[in-house]
Scaffold this motif. Sequence first.
Motif, mmCIF file in Angstrom:
data_model
loop_
_atom_site.group_PDB
_atom_site.id
_atom_site.type_symbol
_atom_site.label_atom_id
_atom_site.label_comp_id
_atom_site.label_asym_id
_atom_site.label_seq_id
_atom_site.Cartn_x
_atom_site.Cartn_y
_atom_site.Cartn_z
ATOM 1 N N LEU A 119 0.834 -1.206 0.000
ATOM 2 C CA LEU A 119 0.000 0.000 0.000
ATOM 3 C C LEU A 119 0.866 1.251 0.000
ATOM 4 C CD1 LEU A 119 -2.734 1.456 0.277
ATOM 5 C CD2 LEU A 119 -2.559 1.110 2.751
ATOM 6 N N LEU B 90 -10.007 1.216 -2.720
ATOM 7 C CA LEU B 90 -8.709 1.628 -2.182
ATOM 8 C C LEU B 90 -8.872 2.800 -1.226
ATOM 9 C CD1 LEU B 90 -5.604 1.851 -2.064
ATOM 10 C CD2 LEU B 90 -5.736 3.175 -4.205
ATOM 11 N N LEU C 290 -7.986 2.565 2.629
ATOM 12 C CA LEU C 290 -6.926 3.411 3.175
ATOM 13 C C LEU C 290 -7.439 4.191 4.381
ATOM 14 C CD1 LEU C 290 -4.160 4.827 3.110
ATOM 15 C CD2 LEU C 290 -5.111 6.355 1.348
ATOM 16 N N THR D 210 -5.061 -5.671 4.884
ATOM 17 C CA THR D 210 -4.616 -4.281 4.768
ATOM 18 C C THR D 210 -5.761 -3.325 4.445
ATOM 19 O OG1 THR D 210 -2.407 -4.980 4.075
ATOM 20 C CG2 THR D 210 -3.064 -2.731 3.500
ATOM 21 N N LEU D 211 -6.663 -3.713 3.563
ATOM 22 C CA LEU D 211 -7.779 -2.847 3.153
ATOM 23 C C LEU D 211 -9.067 -3.243 3.872
ATOM 24 C CD1 LEU D 211 -7.018 -2.650 -0.675
ATOM 25 C CD2 LEU D 211 -6.440 -0.982 1.100
#
Length: 462
Positions: A164, A186, A190, A250-251
């Motif tokens: 990322l 995204l 984020l 992560t997302l």
Amino acid sequence: MSFVFAARWPALLLLVFLTSAPTLAADEMAARVQQLAKPYIEGGGLVGMTVGVVHDDETLILGLGRVARDVEQTPDGNTMYEIGSVSKVFTGILLADAVQQGRAALDQPAGELLPAGVKMPARGEHPILLCHLATHSSGLPRLPSNLAPKDATNPYADYTVDNLYDFLDGHRLRREPGEKVEYSNLGVGLLGHLLALDAEQSYEELMQERIAEPLGMTDTCIALSDEQRARLAKPYNVDGDAEANWDLPTLAGAGALRSSMSDMLKFASAALSPPPGELGKAIELSWQQHQDPLAEGDFAMGLAWHIARDGTTRWHSGQTGGYHSVIYVNRQINAAVVILSNTATGEIDVLGEQIVRMLAGAEVEPRNFDEPLKVDQAMLDRYVGKYQLVPGFVLEVTTTDGKLYVQATGQGKARVHPRSDTEWFYKIVDAKLVFEVDDQGKCTSLTLHQNGMKLPAKRLDE
């Protein structure tokens, strides 16, 4: 291949005709919802779903179909599902909560929450603000360009924080933040990551502490316990084939949550009537309109909520590889509808709208789904082969268990369905194939119809 954990940028035109319709008695509401929902199981291709409704003082949870094709068990309020991009609504509330606590501001540059040395893309003197991430107006693409999964059946599992940050460091915005609304998994992913960093917690820990625990939502999580995993409905794609579960380390803020209908109705009730205290203030802030439509076809936005064209209903849908979910909340008629399904099809968005309209007093008829055309194995076999669109790009047609599949060079295999003996259509994209058959019954070529183009492909000799 585009890996999404949300439905496509919403195309649904929800128009609720509000009337002074009286609240339905529990048994009548259950009967009407059952009447509207049954066709989706019987002819719409869904394996199973749980429908939840809150209307004034009445609450309904209705299970239909199966938790798995090979299991004689009907889903219920405790059945677990991946809720995909409905997770974004939780992320919007977490942003509002951070604002209420004074830890963040909607007009704060998002890059201020990144670790030192990581650069947030910008356009000239215009930084991406936290509100841009929550309203899909940041200018960031739908997905990061360096998303290259090792396993296409679990496409986000190996996308790391370092990946990322590498993307952010190297990306150049094509437009100024706030200039255009463009759905971005995204961007909201984020946002969830930044809020968790600021709180020095994981996204799951933050969500549970600030939303799930205050609302008594014990089944809303990312990591499942053994007991919860035993209640997880098995996932299927739009073609009815078994799929894998997805992991989004992560997302997470864009689509990682799992939940049950019992929990989601607690969430929907809180959206209808926010509780007192900090969480209620955050829910109310997320509910407010923060982004006007910027182009024809846009929806107004709250913080991650889509605002329907009636100006009143808030909604969001979500989809992973084998699940689809949708939530509608309308305070004017004091009603909320949630549908969770173990089949990745946006058809249930339409069902949700039907139920909202019914609760608003509109006359709504059950949908009719055409009976699928049955094709014998001999006809399937005559299409099996390789068809060249251009040199180096081939469509390979195969058959398995009485079904026809097409795989393009470098892409995954997708099922096609018959409209006639020679015309076959995809469900995952708006495209169809027309096979050409000679007088001897041999297939000599096909034509791919997609995006207004007709692309012929000659069959290769084997």
